[in-house]
Design an enzyme around this catalytic site. Structure first.
Site, mmCIF file in Angstrom:
data_model
loop_
_atom_site.group_PDB
_atom_site.id
_atom_site.type_symbol
_atom_site.label_atom_id
_atom_site.label_comp_id
_atom_site.label_asym_id
_atom_site.label_seq_id
_atom_site.Cartn_x
_atom_site.Cartn_y
_atom_site.Cartn_z
ATOM 1 N N ASP A 162 7.562 5.581 -0.412
ATOM 2 C CA ASP A 162 8.099 6.789 0.217
ATOM 3 C C ASP A 162 7.645 6.979 1.655
ATOM 4 O OD1 ASP A 162 5.472 7.359 -0.157
ATOM 5 O OD2 ASP A 162 5.776 9.365 -0.990
ATOM 6 N N GLY A 192 4.935 5.782 -5.029
ATOM 7 C CA GLY A 192 6.183 5.051 -4.782
ATOM 8 C C GLY A 192 6.390 4.717 -3.317
ATOM 9 N N HIS A 244 0.833 -1.216 0.000
ATOM 10 C CA HIS A 244 0.000 0.000 0.000
ATOM 11 C C HIS A 244 0.861 1.257 0.000
ATOM 12 C CE1 HIS A 244 -4.307 -1.299 0.557
ATOM 13 N NE2 HIS A 244 -3.651 -2.446 0.576
ATOM 14 N N ASP A 245 1.983 1.209 0.702
ATOM 15 C CA ASP A 245 2.877 2.367 0.686
ATOM 16 C C ASP A 245 3.409 2.593 -0.728
ATOM 17 O OD1 ASP A 245 4.520 4.493 1.488
ATOM 18 O OD2 ASP A 245 6.201 3.146 1.894
ATOM 19 N N PRO A 304 -6.096 -0.522 -5.885
ATOM 20 C CA PRO A 304 -6.937 -1.608 -6.398
ATOM 21 C C PRO A 304 -7.967 -2.027 -5.339
ATOM 22 C CG PRO A 304 -4.588 -2.164 -6.503
ATOM 23 C CD PRO A 304 -4.696 -0.891 -5.744
ATOM 24 N N VAL A 354 1.095 4.081 -3.817
ATOM 25 C CA VAL A 354 0.753 5.506 -3.875
ATOM 26 C C VAL A 354 2.051 6.320 -3.894
ATOM 27 C CG1 VAL A 354 -0.453 7.388 -2.711
ATOM 28 C CG2 VAL A 354 -1.377 5.062 -2.614
ATOM 29 N N SER A 412 4.773 7.509 2.713
ATOM 30 C CA SER A 412 3.729 8.537 2.869
ATOM 31 C C SER A 412 2.499 7.994 3.601
ATOM 32 C CB SER A 412 3.316 9.106 1.511
ATOM 33 O OG SER A 412 2.853 8.079 0.655
#
Ligand SMILES: *[C@@H]1O[C@H](CO)[C@@H](O)[C@H](O)[C@H]1NC(C)=O
Length: 193
Positions: free
Chosen positions: A67, A65, A59-60, A152, A63, A69
């Site tokens: 990073d 790459g 999941h990181d 997805p 979105v 976030s």
């Protein structure tokens, strides 16, 4: 096994630019052993940990790459609150690892590297494939749930899934590998229980 390894190759190849194995070998030599120790300890009390940490990594990376976030707390708008990230867990493990790393080598190891290393260690602890993780990621500073609107979904048609993966530079074969290998890691963990 080889499917799970392909998954990892696909995820990593998306953002390999300036990364290298052992990036912290001079600046924080104990970094990878600290990650492994915390993950091993946490795995004792939660047999689902490999699935949780692999999912967090996926999941990181999906979105903007790999990073970190998804970890950034930015109030209500935070990426982690996005519908597409529902049920993603493992944040507290990353925080526990980060706290130990900050005590050992302040300000050196990025959270995005912690997520990637922790997923690797959890998978190998579950008798999955062992692989090297190139490190040196910089953490992203932006955390905006609208950036995660293209995760997805289970309910997506194959056409929608193909489009979402293509947007990330991933082709149909990689879509299948990622889906099958995520399922196979989950399956192996369930069978082990
Ligand atoms: C989040 O992203 C949306 C869409 O790109 C944008 O309109 C909004 O201003 C962003 N919010 C913040 C706080 O950056």
């Amino acid at each position: 096994m080889s499917l799970a390894l392909s998954l990892v190759t696909v995820i990593l190849s998306v953002s390999l630019a300036d990364l290298k194995v052992g990036f912290y070998s001079n600046t924080c030599p104990q970094a990878e052993s600290i990650v492994r120790r915390v993950v091993s300890g946490a795995a004792l009390s939660d047999p689902n940990l490999p699935a949780i940490l692999l999912r967090l990594h996926f999941h990181d990376c999906f979105v903007e790459g790999c990073d970190g976030s998804i970890l950034v707390d930015n109030g209500a708008i935070s990426e982690k609150n996005a519908f597409g990230h529902e049920g993603v867990r493992g944040f507290e493990i990353v925080e526990a690892i980060k706290a130990e790393l900050e005590a050992a080598c302040p300000g050196v190891v990025s959270c995005s590297d912690i997520v990637a290393l922790a997923a690797r260690d959890a998978i190998s602890l579950a008798n999955g494939p062992a692989y090297e993780v190139p490190t040196g990621r910089r953490d992203g500073l932006v955390s905006n749930m609208s950036l995660a609107k293209d995760m997805p979904e289970i309910s997506d048609t194959i056409q929608i899934l193909k489009a979402k993966f293509m947007q990330k530079g991933l082709n149909a074969k990689e879509l299948v590998l990622l889906s099958v290998s995520r399922a196979s890691v989950l399956y192996e963990i369930l069978v082990d229980q």
